[in-house]
Design a protein around this motif. Structure first.
Motif, PDB file in Angstrom:
ATOM      1  N   ASP A 118     115.921  27.317  27.979  1.00 14.88           N
ATOM      2  CA  ASP A 118     115.192  27.566  29.088  1.00 14.88           C
ATOM      3  C   ASP A 118     114.614  28.990  29.145  1.00 14.88           C
ATOM      4  O   ASP A 118     115.300  29.858  28.889  1.00 14.88           O
ATOM      5  N   ALA A 119     113.357  28.948  29.687  1.00 14.65           N
ATOM      6  CA  ALA A 119     112.687  30.309  29.653  1.00 14.65           C
ATOM      7  C   ALA A 119     113.623  31.147  30.977  1.00 14.65           C
ATOM      8  O   ALA A 119     113.954  30.627  32.017  1.00 14.65           O
ATOM      9  N   GLY A 120     113.554  32.199  30.671  1.00 14.39           N
ATOM     10  CA  GLY A 120     114.287  33.269  31.448  1.00 14.39           C
ATOM     11  C   GLY A 120     115.830  33.797  31.385  1.00 14.39           C
ATOM     12  O   GLY A 120     116.193  34.601  31.965  1.00 14.39           O
ATOM     13  N   VAL A 121     116.228  33.056  30.340  1.00 17.10           N
ATOM     14  CA  VAL A 121     117.810  33.434  30.149  1.00 17.10           C
ATOM     15  C   VAL A 121     117.802  34.879  29.891  1.00 17.10           C
ATOM     16  O   VAL A 121     118.722  35.584  30.201  1.00 17.10           O
ATOM     17  N   PRO A 122     117.109  34.973  28.675  1.00 17.98           N
ATOM     18  CA  PRO A 122     117.318  36.779  28.119  1.00 17.98           C
ATOM     19  C   PRO A 122     117.067  37.494  29.456  1.00 17.98           C
ATOM     20  O   PRO A 122     117.649  38.462  29.367  1.00 17.98           O
ATOM     21  N   THR A 123     115.906  37.331  30.237  1.00 18.32           N
ATOM     22  CA  THR A 123     115.904  38.156  31.277  1.00 18.32           C
ATOM     23  C   THR A 123     116.815  38.324  32.228  1.00 18.32           C
ATOM     24  O   THR A 123     117.270  39.278  32.660  1.00 18.32           O
ATOM     25  N   MET A 124     117.404  37.199  32.481  1.00 18.26           N
ATOM     26  CA  MET A 124     118.433  37.310  33.461  1.00 18.26           C
ATOM     27  C   MET A 124     119.693  37.740  32.954  1.00 18.26           C
ATOM     28  O   MET A 124     120.325  38.632  33.702  1.00 18.26           O
ATOM     29  N   ILE A 125     119.906  37.911  31.634  1.00 13.40           N
ATOM     30  CA  ILE A 125     121.130  38.465  31.030  1.00 13.40           C
ATOM     31  C   ILE A 125     120.986  39.973  30.901  1.00 13.40           C
ATOM     32  O   ILE A 125     121.706  40.778  31.324  1.00 13.40           O
ATOM     33  N   ALA A 126     119.705  40.327  30.775  1.00 14.03           N
ATOM     34  CA  ALA A 126     119.072  41.825  30.665  1.00 14.03           C
ATOM     35  C   ALA A 126     119.427  42.434  31.541  1.00 14.03           C
ATOM     36  O   ALA A 126     119.800  43.770  32.091  1.00 14.03           O
TER      37      ALA A 126
END
Lengths: 332, 332, 332
Positions: free
Chosen positions: C114-122
């Protein structure tokens, strides 16, 4: 360690292994056996090299054994697991291998359910002049050279713990019992044992040791191989007995009637072992079906069973193989 | 670090842990906590030793925590994953363990869904005079000693960050809430907390804390254990609250009506926490079902939740355990 | 290596990457490329740091590439595999990430479908002031920055092996061919190539390069992006051709009629490549469907294909990224 004479880049089969190569492996393994008994247990021999384990077929002991051997030599290790891999995305095996080559892999340890995969990858690596070394960790029903080399190391270490060497096996009688037809372990061992001058007696049911295969074997190893459909003549006065793992799927393939029937006819028992020489030792490549290939109590008898020694030798012999081909690599 | 007095080879259960052993673990973990805060973060204590993680049951945090702890101590690590293993080929667990022994494993970290597997392997390793150390990483509904030890380390570190020690817990009230019956975490914590002199209050629904089990607990820990079927008396003036993970399969087993009902009766909420002492702290072994065992906002409240500290302590405590048993090993 | 100016803690997208950042990555990767060609191949840059690979989506090459890069930098590595994890027990992704944070992870390499998971975790890591760095290893159809950075490194290394730098790409024509709509590789490459001053020509079937998307791209990159529904104008005089992997599921989604039809219209063949400049090079992020995106013989032509160089560059570029963010970490 004497590696100056080592020329072989890939270890895929023992068919054309020379006596000098067997001796070098035995000597090098003996040196590493000593390293392993020390405190530190690590040598920097493969520092900077990348060993990639490509196990397309499941394995506990062989994969862990190679992994530990590579760690002891200070290599970096990559593990390729087909489950979480690009193969499911349609990549060819050769492209997977070339990807790991491009990452910097110098040694590939390959297990595959199909015979010939390590050869195919080795040919491609040579065509690319990559210098990569291939170690066959078992391919289909073809060969499993590191297993046969650890077996011969284990056996000759029993005969002379100080200096395991090929000549110790000359004139010894070794029985190999079980599913000869499907066994890459048997196939590799037949080459190493006959090369060492041992008398090899194969025993198994006709379905797993068919007449055609018998003829082939006798042609390849004239006068050194003896084939039996009964267990007793193979065991008589044997110095070593190698039992082979029986795959349970041989029943559904109608090659054996039942595990119990198989055990009754070909299982190694306390009674039958009396046919052998008094100092006889039993080997099994594992994993064992207790009570099928061999009774549980014989398997656990430290005076008789070499099974733990085989596993321990496995790490030393695999260190030797990685070291020998890996050093030849760095000379290129 | 003071290891001269450490005698225990296997850490399988806290049932017979002595006060001196608890103190040694707390002190050693505190030293490693300091190592972890330094730059290098590595000590050569277990160099040359092989730690094999045998996780027959899935786990994120415990496996990674042990793996990191072993790396920090410079051990070589082998991971055994039952999926890609010989177990599917019919090998017994003991034979798998003996294979890893023969490869050179000195410490086995074992998790299994059945109680007793680590004990069984430890007995076999002792029978073989192998010197191998067994660390139970959770066996069925039996024990999970490293979790209880990291919990007691986390709690005593709150009470005195400089010198966590057992006596700090004397007279403290600790509530353990949830599925006591099936929890190896609860079972191990009951032993460590009562050994430390804490007053332990268990709370859970009758299906998960049945009368028979209550009687057993009270016999084993007379005067130190209190059992409640309602949450409130357990929380009243509590210094620490340990919530337990609720397995979702308890619903299909008809042991709880629904997660929502469970939360309504036994979930830790902002309102209920007011029953405790003002400086109360909450623990959870993870993974957490947010909104079931505890509300999401309490879980994220750094003044209240010790959950991150538990994970961090986990690495230090597991380093301590590996170090203590591993050093006893090398003295053999 | 010049890291004094590096400020970015997370590498999640190339949307706002500056020219100075691209140059620093290229230079640092070039230095590591040299380290990799030496004997030892290891630098102590990330000693004591914990790099956790969190690959929620399967991957051979990217995971191994990051793993090897982290090993070369002397980091400790934890691998999170969702199959044997707490996610199946209902833990949230953020809680999994926080668990690895609490264990001491300093860099998380994240791949998710899913797009956005790394951003969410960051964002969560920043909110907690954890100092943890996030590296996006591919998120859904969003971005795959390390792939685009290794592509630009590979291309500029062809143009000047001594000193790969952004300006070499000014005025060059790069064609990107295939499933633009679903490709995070294309999306990241569009930003890096246009930032470098290249002229980027996209070609693909209307279903995989719809009008709406075309408008969006042209708005974002005015005057630098050209969109084609036929292959020929994209290839004409191209200096570099990037082919994209075609997911086989695009057929069942009715986005392409068949692999054969796709190859007939958009496959790179010996004939079509003649439209490009004589010194044209072809790239593919892998794994490749031979005979679909590109013919087998072109893929294996060392004068034309940069595919092996991409994989090799991948290790150096990922070392650079881990090093740059990891060093910024230790300055905190």
């Amino acid at each position: 360690m004497a590696t100056t004479t080592w020329k072989r880049r890939h270890i895929i089969s023992l068919v054309d292994f020379t006596a000098a190569e067997y001796e070098t492996v035995l000597q090098t393994a003996a040196s590493f056996r000593e390293v392993l008994s020390r405190g530190t247990k690590k040598v920097p021999a493969l520092q900077g090299q990348v060993v990639t384990n490509m196990f397309f077929e499941a394995s506990t002991r062989t994969r862990s054994s190679f992994e530990l051997a590579a760690k002891r030599l200070s290599a970096d290790i990559l593990n390729f697991a087909p489950g979480i891999s690009s193969l499911s995305k349609g990549e060819t095996i050769l492209d997977t291998a070339k990807t790991y080559l491009a990452m910097g892999t110098t040694i590939m340890v390959i297990r595959h359910e199909d015979a010939g995969v390590p050869t195919m990858i080795a040919q491609e690596m040579d065509r690319l002049e990559s210098g990569v070394c291939i170690l066959n960790a078992g391919d289909g029903q073809h060969q499993h050279p590191s297993q046969a080399l650890l077996d011969i190391y284990t056996i000759t270490s029993v005969l002379d713990p100080e200096k395991p060497r090929l000549e110790l096996l000359a004139g010894k009688k070794v029985a190999i019992v079980g599913d000869i037809l499907h066994s890459r372990v048997a196939r590799s061992n037949i080459y190493s044992l006959t090369a060492a001058g041992a008398e090899v007696h194969l025993a198994g049911p006709p379905t797993l040791l068919p007449r055609l295969f018998e003829k082939f074997l006798e042609n390849e190893h004239p006068g050194k191989l003896f084939v039996h459909w009964h267990l007793e003549p193979a065991l008589e006065n044997a110095d070593f007995v190698m039992t082979l793992r029986l795959q349970k799927e041989r029943m559904t393939e109608n090659l054996i009637p039942s595990l119990r029937e198989y055990h009754r006819l070909y299982g190694i028992t306390r009674d039958r072992i009396k046919l052998c020489r008094p100092e006889v030792k039993v080997l099994h490549p594992g994993p064992t079906n207790r009570g099928v290939e061999i009774t549980s109590d014989l398997m656990d008898d430290p005076k008789l069973s070499l099974i733990p020694q085989q596993v321990t030798s496995g790490v030393a012999v695999r260190m030797a193989l990685l070291y020998l081909i890996g050093s030849s690599h760095s000379q290129n």
